[in-house]
Design an enzyme around this catalytic site. Structure first.
Site, mmCIF file in Angstrom:
data_model
loop_
_atom_site.group_PDB
_atom_site.id
_atom_site.type_symbol
_atom_site.label_atom_id
_atom_site.label_comp_id
_atom_site.label_asym_id
_atom_site.label_seq_id
_atom_site.Cartn_x
_atom_site.Cartn_y
_atom_site.Cartn_z
ATOM 1 N N GLU A 40 -0.881 2.079 -57.045
ATOM 2 C CA GLU A 40 -2.234 2.193 -56.490
ATOM 3 C C GLU A 40 -3.317 2.267 -57.566
ATOM 4 O O GLU A 40 -4.075 3.233 -57.654
ATOM 5 C CB GLU A 40 -2.330 3.402 -55.570
ATOM 6 C CG GLU A 40 -1.441 3.312 -54.349
ATOM 7 C CD GLU A 40 -1.602 4.468 -53.387
ATOM 8 O OE1 GLU A 40 -1.114 4.348 -52.244
ATOM 9 O OE2 GLU A 40 -2.217 5.498 -53.763
ATOM 10 N N GLU A 42 5.353 2.830 -49.799
ATOM 11 C CA GLU A 42 4.887 4.094 -49.221
ATOM 12 C C GLU A 42 4.408 3.836 -47.805
ATOM 13 O O GLU A 42 3.622 2.923 -47.561
ATOM 14 C CB GLU A 42 3.725 4.717 -50.001
ATOM 15 C CG GLU A 42 4.072 5.345 -51.325
ATOM 16 C CD GLU A 42 2.870 6.049 -51.948
ATOM 17 O OE1 GLU A 42 1.955 6.483 -51.213
ATOM 18 O OE2 GLU A 42 2.852 6.169 -53.194
#
Length: 461
Positions: A182, A364
């Site tokens: 991320e 995720e």
């Protein structure tokens, strides 16, 4: 009040839906990250990270929490691997703590830190669980931050040297590597919103950090490719629909700008070879000849993290002209207030497949809650089970419609330190009683185990 159906009925009803269309090589896993679970921040020569200091700034973290002890995974990793075995996952995605293996971020390596990851990897392999290593999950060594951090172009070579250390130490046993987790979060939140370290609000620094992270990704891909035989390499991007909080032209423009920074600023240059048009001008002062070729290095898969849609609103006073917004009040929400929209997940997977053309691993996905054991000592997390059932169903739909999704990892194995929320929000399949470090598998852990077993039965038949 009508009681919800027993967990066993949920398992029987939901698990086979996903198993019908996913093949024998589909990867079922769980994910964590170093700073969120390891603790032991001063043990065995670990250096300071930017999060160690950030957590000590009053008002930054809920309840004044820190990652000092977290889940004490550094000492309890064997217990946690046993929990993974009970659930039945075939893969574990975790991150290396850069300051644990290079206390100053560069220079002399810390043998004790490297030895911890040796033990972790060996124990995983002995348990028949494949290790997936992420090189960077936000814990920049503090010494490198003091040298400019991601704003200093030298960070590219620092990161490449770190990648080389990890590859040379663990690449004989580990083949799955992600460069970054991320990157849009730690750049946007760190250099514009001020929610993560270094907590500044500087547009030029933001663009520099974005570009240097992309260059570091490319450099690390080259290192891993050269030094790890049969390496399977990617990066992990949060990809979530960006929506205007109101149907106005300024809010639509704000959502488009957030989309470019959140969803495009990293996978576009890394895979397609250039930045979104809206941010190219800001990148230009930091770009040198040949940079885009250095960034666009061949990767094997696209990692996607997804939880919910995100929202933006126009804010002329903000450096980028937009501000973060909460989801509208009338949408379905998880227990911590994040929108539940499995159709958005399905469409995200399809859009990513069309745009980038790479195999996808969902690294995720999960639901947060504020929860505690009941009188019997159990955690009956029905809302999380419902969320996971809906989202794995949406994944199945995306596969049917043509998305090449090859794995799904729940965030997270354990309740853990959730950054600004501290320990208030729990995402784990396993409950952690922080004062005692006792682990208690939740109903969702049993649900996920049943899902994985049902997939194995489908393959066997």
């Amino acid at each position: 009040m009508v009681s919800p159906p027993p967990v066993e009925k949920l398992q029987a009803a939901e698990a086979p839906l996903v198993a019908k269309v996913l093949g024998p090589d589909f990867v079922w896993g769980v994910s964590t990250s170093a700073y969120q679970i390891e603790g032991a921040v001063q043990a065995d020569g670990r250096g300071a990270s930017v999060w160690d200091g950030f957590c000590r700034v009053a008002g930054r973290i809920a309840n004044g929490d820190t990652g000092d002890e977290a889940c004490d995974h550094y000492h309890r990793y064997a217990e946690d691997i046993a929990l993974m075995q009970q659930i039945g996952v075939s893969a574990y995605r975790f991150s290396i703590a850069w300051p644990r293996v290079l206390p100053l971020g560069r220079g002399a390596a810390n043998e004790a830190g490297l030895a911890f990851y040796d033990r972790l990897v060996d124990r995983l392999l002995a348990a028949d669980i494949e290790p997936w290593i992420c090189l960077y999950h936000w814990d920049l060594p503090q010494a490198l931050q003091e040298a400019g951090g991601w704003v200093n172009r030298d960070v590219v070579s620092w990161f490449a040297d770190y990648a080389r250390l990890v590859a040379d130490r663990l690449g004989d046993r580990v083949k799955r590597f992600a460069t970054f987790n991320e990157p849009s979060v730690f750049t946007l939140f760190g250099y514009s919103f001020g929610w993560h370290p270094p907590a500044i609000d500087d547009r030029r620094s933001l663009y520099a950090a974005v570009h240097h992270v992309n260059l570091a990704h490319g450099a690390a891909v080259d290192v891993l490719r050269a030094r790890v035989a049969k390496a399977s390499i990617g990066a992990i991007h949060n990809v979530q629909p960006s929506r205007p909080v109101r149907p106005t032209a300024p809010d639509r423009a704000a959502a488009a700008m957030l989309d470019d920074f959140w969803n495009r600023a990293f996978p576009d240059p890394q895979i397609l070879g250039d930045y979104p048009t809206s941010i190219q001008r800001g990148i230009e002062p930091h770009r040198q000849a040949g940079d885009m070729e250095r960034i666009r290095r061949p990767v094997d898969w696209l990692g996607i993290n997804h939880y919910s849609p995100i929202y933006a609103k126009a804010d002329p006073a903000a450096p980028l002209g937009f501000a973060w917004a909460d989801a509208p009040p009338d949408v379905p929400r998880s227990p911590i207030g994040w929108q539940v929209d499995p159709a958005a997940f399905r469409d995200t997977l399809l859009d990513a497949q069309e745009r980038y053309g790479l195999p996808i691993y969902v690294l995720e996905n999960g639901a947060g809650a504020v929860e505690k054991p009941d009188a019997a000592g159990e955690i009956d997390d029905r809302e999380r089970i419902d969320y996971l059932a809906q989202y794995t169903g949406a994944l199945r739909d995306a596969v049917v419609l043509g998305a090449d999704v090859r794995g799904y990892f729940v965030w997270s194995l354990l309740d853990n330190f959730e950054w600004g929320a501290g320990y208030a929000n729990r995402f784990g399949l396993v409950y952690v009683d922080y004062p005692t470090q006792r682990r208690i598998p939740k109903a969702s852990a049993r649900w996920y185990a049943a899902l994985i077993r049902s997939e194995a039965m489908k393959v066997a038949s």
